[in-house]
Design a protein around this motif. Structure first.
Motif, PDB file in Angstrom:
ATOM      1  N   UNK A 429       0.829  -1.207   0.000  1.00  0.00           N
ATOM      2  CA  UNK A 429       0.000   0.000   0.000  1.00  0.00           C
ATOM      3  C   UNK A 429       0.862   1.257   0.000  1.00  0.00           C
ATOM      4  N   UNK A 436       0.861   5.753  -7.467  1.00  0.00           N
ATOM      5  CA  UNK A 436      -0.337   6.336  -8.064  1.00  0.00           C
ATOM      6  C   UNK A 436      -0.161   7.843  -8.214  1.00  0.00           C
ATOM      7  N   UNK A 461      -1.531   8.387   7.518  1.00  0.00           N
ATOM      8  CA  UNK A 461      -2.750   7.673   7.882  1.00  0.00           C
ATOM      9  C   UNK A 461      -2.483   6.163   7.953  1.00  0.00           C
ATOM     10  N   UNK A 465      -2.799   3.431  10.951  1.00  0.00           N
ATOM     11  CA  UNK A 465      -3.599   2.211  10.840  1.00  0.00           C
ATOM     12  C   UNK A 465      -2.800   0.960  11.193  1.00  0.00           C
TER      13      UNK A 465
ATOM     14  N   UNK B 134     -16.608  -8.809  -7.141  1.00  0.00           N
ATOM     15  CA  UNK B 134     -15.488  -8.342  -6.335  1.00  0.00           C
ATOM     16  C   UNK B 134     -15.947  -7.948  -4.931  1.00  0.00           C
ATOM     17  N   UNK B 135     -17.218  -7.521  -4.847  1.00  0.00           N
ATOM     18  CA  UNK B 135     -17.762  -7.040  -3.589  1.00  0.00           C
ATOM     19  C   UNK B 135     -17.764  -8.128  -2.513  1.00  0.00           C
ATOM     20  N   UNK B 136     -17.969  -9.368  -2.906  1.00  0.00           N
ATOM     21  CA  UNK B 136     -18.062 -10.429  -1.901  1.00  0.00           C
ATOM     22  C   UNK B 136     -16.851 -11.358  -1.928  1.00  0.00           C
ATOM     23  N   UNK B 138     -13.737 -11.376  -0.675  1.00  0.00           N
ATOM     24  CA  UNK B 138     -12.991 -11.748   0.533  1.00  0.00           C
ATOM     25  C   UNK B 138     -13.789 -12.685   1.438  1.00  0.00           C
TER      26      UNK B 138
ATOM     27  N   UNK C  68     -15.220   6.418   7.353  1.00  0.00           N
ATOM     28  CA  UNK C  68     -13.934   6.582   6.688  1.00  0.00           C
ATOM     29  C   UNK C  68     -14.093   6.449   5.172  1.00  0.00           C
ATOM     30  N   UNK C  73     -11.646  10.303  -0.570  1.00  0.00           N
ATOM     31  CA  UNK C  73     -11.728  10.964  -1.865  1.00  0.00           C
ATOM     32  C   UNK C  73     -11.582   9.974  -3.023  1.00  0.00           C
ATOM     33  N   UNK C  74     -10.698   9.012  -2.830  1.00  0.00           N
ATOM     34  CA  UNK C  74     -10.488   8.042  -3.909  1.00  0.00           C
ATOM     35  C   UNK C  74     -11.768   7.287  -4.221  1.00  0.00           C
ATOM     36  N   UNK C 270      -6.867  -4.238   3.248  1.00  0.00           N
ATOM     37  CA  UNK C 270      -7.701  -3.528   4.210  1.00  0.00           C
ATOM     38  C   UNK C 270      -9.087  -4.136   4.126  1.00  0.00           C
ATOM     39  N   UNK C 271      -9.207  -5.303   4.749  1.00  0.00           N
ATOM     40  CA  UNK C 271     -10.417  -6.100   4.575  1.00  0.00           C
ATOM     41  C   UNK C 271     -11.643  -5.354   5.097  1.00  0.00           C
ATOM     42  N   UNK C 273     -12.162  -2.107   5.474  1.00  0.00           N
ATOM     43  CA  UNK C 273     -12.511  -0.991   4.607  1.00  0.00           C
ATOM     44  C   UNK C 273     -13.167  -1.515   3.328  1.00  0.00           C
ATOM     45  N   UNK C 278     -17.831  -2.345   0.068  1.00  0.00           N
ATOM     46  CA  UNK C 278     -18.699  -3.277  -0.647  1.00  0.00           C
ATOM     47  C   UNK C 278     -20.150  -3.066  -0.274  1.00  0.00           C
TER      48      UNK C 278
END
Lengths: 489, 292, 314
Positions: A429, A436, A461, A465, B134-136, B138, C68, C73-74, C270-271, C273, C278
């Protein structure tokens, strides 16, 4: 390193030994293992002896076939001697393996015994509880990890060894010799700039020489360095580190918006003038054919491309010269810094019941004799030299044949000043956020000065975390991977 | 303008427009086929090579024949041969598609005749399809690891059944709606059981719709990428995943091998597509048109 | 009386058995999936870092993660990008698909060949499309080459490396890939148009354009809505082509919702998040689907009424 308690009393600890070796290497002479070469095969025999004591069971690995194919013969040999070997592999790209390995950590699965991936993932994967420390097994098998210069510390995290290297990836400088040494060019350049045209020592020289040779109308592009979102950031680190930058202060506050950071982003963006207009979309699949096809004047690129250029089918055989990447005088001294990412090494799954066997297999691939076979293969050019013995001594002839003597020297020089990208938990990350923003600035979506502030904000940030305290504890192993010399001797 | 000239002009326009789109569609397809016969240096050449002067079968040999034979000469290889991927892909998509269509048809019948689900609920079914996978991803991978379904043919097939079922119900329902209820009543009076009525009376009448549904769902499962990427490890690999393996970090992307594999992946679908093209149009009305 | 009642009762229980024999496996399937959604809820309300603990030890944080995500913004940008991508590609698919269907619905010689070719892109695996276009779209590549030859000037479009062009390119690829889908739906709609109405209108002297606008279009409305809605929803989820070609770049030009979600969960791990994100995406999608359903039901009712009116009128 944790394994030699007690035994090392009165002797040099391994850390002292490594530091000592480093100092000697920096001073000039190339140091081989203490006591010279033992008789051929001794290293292998010791590993096999230890491996035989373990239960015979086949291993599952996550490894890209482009890497694994060089190991196949050795795997057969290991199997015939130890009684077991690799059963199944998941063949996916080395760029995908970090995510998949982390997914394995999340599910605490014991499906895989070893993973072959970028060593820069060691902090993240070890923190996620996936990796088995290897020092105990290494001691047992009498295996000593020896890597050029400071390179061995890339395999270590918080004092323990987690990776067995197979590939010494480093960026080296490629320059078209035929063009640089052309007397007409030499004269014209000297007339215009009032100084001789020679191998660029600093990034500023590099820029000037590239602007001289950037001739898109004739099909020659000045720079062949990558500028895409995924890889471009790797180059930025070289500029940043050579200008004396380090991404964090001791309290883990990001220190990107510094003179070094601004220098790095300017250097990065200046090269746009001499890069291909499509560079922001190009990864290695598009760039290598350009370099090896003779359409690029200069680039810093992974060392494996030498054997591509010098290969039998190449159009540019003998036309390139290889050397040290340029440096920067920003910090007062001329400092050269190269970069190693990804650096493929074998890591062992802590959750696997076969971790012992997997560790022996990994070590068997990394003995001097075996690793020489792996890195010097003439057509499978994925693995590059890393062991001191690949560069000097009886085994080095084979390596020199594959990479040419000047190529081997270039690799060695760059390895001595190479650095890791952010070698902390959360590596992907940290790197992607920076990449990016750099890419956004390169294509004009944001301003150059915003790259550093925006990245600093995102990193701060991220540090919160992941945990400042935790990351502070990792800072020492991150810093240990940095070279102590400014320029190889 | 006379009617005649108007008509001629229209015909001219029609074939120009169709011709242009034909070229747009055909050219990339041609390029895949052409690339699969090109030797290494022509894949990404400047200027492009439209048809190789020295066509070769090497790409096909390298991709489809056994590893050891070509090991010595090939620059880029995958250890996992596509035969296994082909076998897995065939099993997964055929099994998943068959179950989906069978079950979807029955459900559609129930909805159409007995309103076992209201129309609004039926539409709600579509939501399953509309959650981006992709939403589910994980939670599914964690859940699957815990119940031992990860890296199995069954696990992947179940996901495909769930995500494509809404389409199956929707597509087949429109056909069943068109079958006059009197036919069934007649069958019932003659003493046929419900299941027999479905199998012997309804099914033959809606065959074309079922066939079209089958193909469409086969396309979706055959080419699915993300779930297959996340839910497979060593034991199972599907063709779209296999394809991404022919990629080199120093040789560049191995377009020729990819193309040779892509031709193999696409041909089965094209053949089936040609065979059932007549049924396809009728199957795609999703109940939104009335039969004349 | 009694016998009819009993027959009805028997019939009814027979129907009930039939109904439940169909619905039971369906509900079992949903039940099977339930843990997935529960896990997702768990993750979105807990703060779990892969690096610190196992997932069952994560701290409960309530709506913090949602807050959060909502202020990220992203995430906002990715929503905007997805909407642009989906709208533009849907419009493109629809225009081209409908146009082709209009040209094709009256059979002509060679009709079949065109038909097979026109559905080909839909049969091609998306990853294959991505890699193929990578070969076609470089600056000195075949596409620019052919365009230059056709137009007589040097065309040097940078398809993949310029932020705006890259977005246009993925939209064009989506149109190439999925036009067959709208084409087939529209073809189905067109071939179901009642021929008698045409005849009648023509006898009354209506022009072609008027027939199309005042008779065909109203009858086609439900099909048009269906094609547009389905395509839009599928386009929102598009991942393989964008990822294989551009991985969100250049810059962040193609970082759509699926790409950003993939990065958050599978690159950054970052599961929590990712899970919260989702859920937000899911809620938005459900809202879109629900309103789409309302539109479709409404259209269908109108259509039914129209046909009924026609039938009673005759």
């Amino acid at each position: 390193m944790g394994g030699d308690k007690g035994k090392t009393q009165g002797r040099l600890s391994r850390r002292q030994f490594v530091t000592g070796a480093l100092a000697t290497a920096a001073a000039g002479p190339w140091v081989l293992r203490g006591g010279g070469l033992a008789h051929a095969g001794a290293e292998e025999d010791a590993i096999i002896a230890a491996a035989k004591k373990a239960k015979k069971t086949d291993l599952n690995g996550m490894i890209w076939s482009l890497y694994y194919r060089n190991m196949r013969e050795l795997e057969k040999e290991f199997r015939s001697r130890a009684g077991y070997g690799v059963g199944k592999i998941q063949d996916i790209s080395v760029f995908q393996i970090p995510q998949r390995a982390l997914a394995e950590a999340v599910s605490r699965s014991n499906k895989f015994d070893f993973f072959h991936l970028d060593s820069n993932m060691i902090p993240s994967l070890a923190s996620a509880g996936l990796l088995e420390p290897l020092d105990g097994y290494m001691k047992e098998a009498g295996f000593k990890l020896e890597m050029v210069g400071n390179f061995g510390s890339f395999m270590k995290y918080r004092g323990k060894t987690y990776g067995i290297p197979t590939d010494g990836n480093v960026h080296i400088q490629y320059i078209r010799k035929d063009m640089l040494e052309n007397p007409d060019e030499q004269k014209a350049f000297a007339d215009k700039h009032g100084k001789p045209l020679k191998w660029p020592e600093t990034w500023e020289d590099h820029q000037q020489v590239l602007e001289w040779f950037h001739r898109p109308e004739k099909g020659i592009i000045g720079s062949g360095s990558l500028r895409n979102r995924a890889n471009g950031v790797t180059w930025w680190y070289m500029y940043f580190h050579s200008a004396g930058g380090f991404p964090f202060d001791d309290d883990l506050n990001p220190t990107l918006n510094t003179p070094a950071g601004r220098y790095a982003i300017d250097t990065y963006l200046n090269l746009k003038k001499v890069s291909h207009p499509e560079a922001p979309g190009w990864g290695t699949p598009q760039m290598i054919p350009q370099i090896a096809g003779g359409k690029v004047f200069s680039c810093q690129y992974w060392d494996g491309t030498i054997s591509q250029i010098e290969g039998p089918k190449s159009k540019t055989q003998g036309k390139f010269s290889y050397g040290l990447v340029p440096g920067s005088k920003l910090s007062g001294n001329l400092v050269h810094r190269s970069i190693s990412s990804p650096l493929a090494s074998i890591m062992i799954n802590k959750h696997s019941p076969r971790k012992r066997q997997a560790a022996y297999f990994a070590m068997y691939m990394a003995t001097l004799k075996n690793s020489t076979d792996i890195v010097s293969h003439r057509s499978f050019t994925f693995h590059d030299p890393w062991h001191p013995g690949h560069f000097e001594g009886p085994h080095s002839a084979k390596v020199k044949e594959a990479y040419t003597p000047s190529g081997v020297k270039a690799i060695k020089d760059n390895l001595l000043v190479t650095t890791p990208p952010v070698y902390l938990t959360g590596h992907r990350e940290f790197q992607d956020v920076l990449g990016k923003h750099i890419s956004e600035a390169y294509v004009g979506q944001i301003k150059a000065k915003d790259v550093l502030t925006k990245t600093e904000k995102a990193w701060a940030k991220l540090v919160r975390q992941i945990g400042k305290k935790k990351l502070k504890g990792e800072l020492a192993s991150y810093k240990a991977a940095f070279p102590k010399v400014n320029k190889p001797g | 303008m006379s009617r005649q000239t108007k008509k001629k002009l229209y015909t001219l326009f029609r074939f120009t427009a169709l011709g242009i789109w034909f070229c747009i569609v055909a050219f990339p397809v041609y390029w895949i086929v052409a690339t699969s016969f090109k030797p290494d240096h022509e894949w990404f050449a400047w200027p492009p090579v439209y048809w190789s002067a020295t066509p070769t079968m090497d790409n096909y040999k390298s991709v489809w024949t056994s590893y050891t034979k070509t090991l010595a000469t090939q620059e880029a290889e995958s250890m996992q041969k596509p035969w296994i991927a082909l076998q897995n892909s065939l099993i997964i998509s055929l099994v998943a598609t068959t179950i989906t269509v069978f079950f979807g048809t029955l459900l559609a019948y129930g909805v159409s005749r007995y309103r076992i689900l209201s129309e609004v609920r039926m539409f709600n079914l579509l939501m399953f399809r509309m959650i981006p996978p992709i939403v589910v991803a994980v939670p599914i991978s964690i859940y699957y690891s815990n119940i031992g379904l990860i890296d199995t043919v069954t696990g992947l097939a179940i996901i495909y059944i769930i995500t494509t079922l809404p389409y199956a119900v929707w597509m087949t329902k429109s056909f069943i709606d068109e079958v006059p209820i009197e036919i069934e009543q007649a069958a019932a009076i003659l003493g046929a059981s419900k299941w027999r009525t479905i199998g012997e009376v309804i099914f033959p009448l809606v065959r074309s719709g079922v066939v079209a549904t089958f193909l469409f769902i086969l396309i979706l499962t055959w080419s699915e990428y993300l779930m297959a990427l996340i839910l497979t490890k060593t034991d199972v690999v599907t063709l779209p995943i296999q394809l991404a393996k022919y990629e080199g970090a120093t040789e560049g992307r191995v377009y020729g091998r990819q193309a040779a594999l892509a031709v193999g992946i696409t041909i089965p679908l094209v053949v089936i597509g040609c065979l059932i093209r007549k049924h396809l149009v009728r199957g795609f009305s999703f109940g939104m048109v009335k039969k004349r | 009386m009694a016998t009819t009642f009993e027959i009805r009762k028997k019939q009814r229980s027979g129907i009930a058995i039939f109904k439940w024999s169909l619905l039971t496996p369906f509900f079992l399937l949903l039940l099977f999936l339930l843990p997935v959604f529960l896990l997702q809820i768990y993750f979105s309300f807990h703060s779990w870092s892969v690096y610190l603990s196992t997932w069952w030890e994560a701290d409960f944080v309530g709506f913090d993660t949602f807050a959060e995500v909502l202020s990220d913004e992203r995430f906002h940008w990715s929503i905007l990008r997805s909407l642009i991508f989906a709208s533009a590609s849907t419009a493109g698919c629809f225009v081209v698909g409908f146009g082709l269907a209009l040209l094709m619905y009256r059979p002509f010689k060679g009709h079949g060949v065109y038909y097979v070719f026109f559905i080909l892109p839909m049969l091609t695996v998306p990853v294959v499309i991505a890699y193929t276009f990578e070969m076609l779209l470089y600056q000195k590549g075949p596409v620019n080459g052919i365009l230059s030859a056709l137009l007589g000037t040097d065309i040097n479009v940078i398809w993949l490396a310029h932020p705006t062009m890259a977005v246009i390119t993925v939209i064009l690829l989506e149109i190439w890939n999925w036009t067959p889908f709208t084409f087939i739906i529209m073809l189905a709609g067109l071939s179901a148009l009642p021929e008698e109405l045409n005849e009648a209108a023509r006898i009354l002297g209506a022009s072609r354009w008027r027939i199309f606008r005042e008779i065909h279009l109203p009858l086609l409305r439900p099909v048009i809505f269906l094609a547009v809605i389905l395509r839009f929803l599928e386009a929102i989820g598009e991942f393989p082509k964008t990822w294989a070609l551009l991985q969100g770049g250049p810059g962040s030009a193609t970082e759509t919702i699926p790409v950003y979600l993939f990065m958050t969960t599978w690159d950054y791990f970052q599961i929590s998040k990712g899970a919260a994100m989702s859920y937000l995406v899911m809620i938005v999608m459900i809202l879109i689907v629900l309103s789409a359903i309302r539109i479709l039901m409404h259209e269908k009712k109108n259509l039914d009424e129209m046909y009924q009116a026609k039938e009673t009128g005759e």
